[in-house]
Scaffold this motif. Sequence first.
Motif, PDB file in Angstrom:
ATOM      1  N   UNK A 134     -11.719  15.769   0.463  1.00  0.00           N
ATOM      2  CA  UNK A 134     -11.385  14.640  -0.314  1.00  0.00           C
ATOM      3  C   UNK A 134     -13.353  14.257   0.413  1.00  0.00           C
ATOM      4  N   UNK A 135     -13.320  14.335   1.471  1.00  0.00           N
ATOM      5  CA  UNK A 135     -14.517  13.268   1.327  1.00  0.00           C
ATOM      6  C   UNK A 135     -15.652  14.482   1.149  1.00  0.00           C
ATOM      7  N   UNK A 136     -15.726  15.197   1.355  1.00  0.00           N
ATOM      8  CA  UNK A 136     -17.308  16.472   0.577  1.00  0.00           C
ATOM      9  C   UNK A 136     -17.312  15.935  -0.292  1.00  0.00           C
ATOM     10  N   UNK A 137     -15.966  16.148  -1.978  1.00  0.00           N
ATOM     11  CA  UNK A 137     -16.023  16.131  -2.975  1.00  0.00           C
ATOM     12  C   UNK A 137     -16.240  14.446  -3.188  1.00  0.00           C
ATOM     13  N   UNK A 138     -16.013  13.841  -2.453  1.00  0.00           N
ATOM     14  CA  UNK A 138     -16.226  12.255  -2.961  1.00  0.00           C
ATOM     15  C   UNK A 138     -17.627  11.616  -2.353  1.00  0.00           C
ATOM     16  N   UNK A 139     -18.407  13.294  -1.968  1.00  0.00           N
ATOM     17  CA  UNK A 139     -19.730  12.678  -1.938  1.00  0.00           C
ATOM     18  C   UNK A 139     -20.954  12.745  -3.269  1.00  0.00           C
ATOM     19  N   UNK A 140     -20.380  13.927  -3.941  1.00  0.00           N
ATOM     20  CA  UNK A 140     -20.887  13.701  -5.860  1.00  0.00           C
ATOM     21  C   UNK A 140     -20.308  12.314  -6.352  1.00  0.00           C
ATOM     22  N   UNK A 141     -22.337  12.494  -6.546  1.00  0.00           N
ATOM     23  CA  UNK A 141     -22.391  11.276  -7.385  1.00  0.00           C
ATOM     24  C   UNK A 141     -21.958  12.309  -9.088  1.00  0.00           C
ATOM     25  N   UNK A 142     -21.811  12.613  -9.562  1.00  0.00           N
ATOM     26  CA  UNK A 142     -21.227  12.648 -10.744  1.00  0.00           C
ATOM     27  C   UNK A 142     -19.637  12.209 -10.841  1.00  0.00           C
ATOM     28  N   UNK A 143     -18.872  13.054  -9.821  1.00  0.00           N
ATOM     29  CA  UNK A 143     -17.634  12.813  -9.456  1.00  0.00           C
ATOM     30  C   UNK A 143     -17.242  10.791  -9.353  1.00  0.00           C
ATOM     31  N   UNK A 144     -18.313  10.242  -9.009  1.00  0.00           N
ATOM     32  CA  UNK A 144     -17.822   8.949  -8.792  1.00  0.00           C
ATOM     33  C   UNK A 144     -18.356   8.090 -10.347  1.00  0.00           C
ATOM     34  N   UNK A 145     -19.228   9.166 -10.880  1.00  0.00           N
ATOM     35  CA  UNK A 145     -19.554   8.443 -12.165  1.00  0.00           C
ATOM     36  C   UNK A 145     -18.565   8.792 -12.859  1.00  0.00           C
ATOM     37  N   UNK A 146     -17.830   9.672 -13.173  1.00  0.00           N
ATOM     38  CA  UNK A 146     -16.767   9.823 -14.030  1.00  0.00           C
ATOM     39  C   UNK A 146     -15.316   9.073 -13.571  1.00  0.00           C
ATOM     40  N   UNK A 147     -14.958   8.853 -12.028  1.00  0.00           N
ATOM     41  CA  UNK A 147     -14.097   7.793 -11.997  1.00  0.00           C
ATOM     42  C   UNK A 147     -14.140   6.910 -12.086  1.00  0.00           C
ATOM     43  N   UNK A 148     -15.620   6.368 -12.521  1.00  0.00           N
ATOM     44  CA  UNK A 148     -15.287   4.903 -12.522  1.00  0.00           C
ATOM     45  C   UNK A 148     -15.464   4.753 -13.834  1.00  0.00           C
ATOM     46  N   UNK A 149     -15.864   5.315 -15.297  1.00  0.00           N
ATOM     47  CA  UNK A 149     -15.564   5.898 -16.017  1.00  0.00           C
ATOM     48  C   UNK A 149     -13.756   5.437 -16.406  1.00  0.00           C
TER      49      UNK A 149
END
Length: 215
Positions: A134-149
């Motif tokens: 989970x920590x590794x996945x959340x280090x992805x900038x693109x994943x954070x961007x889509x979650x924010x959206x």
Amino acid sequence: MTTGSRYARTDRADGTRDAILTAAEKLFAECGIATVSNRQIVQAAKQGNNAAVVYHFGKRADLVLAIEQQHARHIEKLRQQKIAHTSESAGLQDWVACLVEPFTSHLASLGKPSYYARFIAQAATDPLYQSIVTKSALESPSLRQLVDNINDRLPQLPAHVRTERNLMTRMMLHHTCAVYESDMAEGRKGRRPSWRQVGRGLIDAIAAVWQAPVT
């Protein structure tokens, strides 16, 4: 030592490492992470040194992380491409597609049989490895961007509900794909004929989860 011999040694080490990753992913997917021994991994990788797993990866957690990151690179590339073609004004379902389609497209690229969906489903629910992947996945900038959206399109949701639905989303994505991957590996006819169709069903269902009323 000559340059040629150094290259040969590096190539052998890389070959051993890749063989261990491939064997471990398959065994973890089919049997579970906790039940597989290093000896079984070494034998499946056709390596003679029983200490090869420890030598190349150290702890079991490092091996699990290496498998996850090996796939994450391609998923990240696909996700960046999908986001680049998604308008900032796009709706919730479009942003959910940015999460689902890179994952199912990556699985499609692996051919048959593949093992990653079952592996990540195992890792994501194992108490010893859940936080690592989970920590590794959340280090992805693109994943954070889509979650924010996704969050921006549902401003009324309380924080604890967002956390809960993030968890539901991961479980739906990983475990649904794991079931279909198993069906495909065993030659069973799935309810949907392709990873593209699996993705469409997941997008509909995950978008519905996010939009469900809070009681």
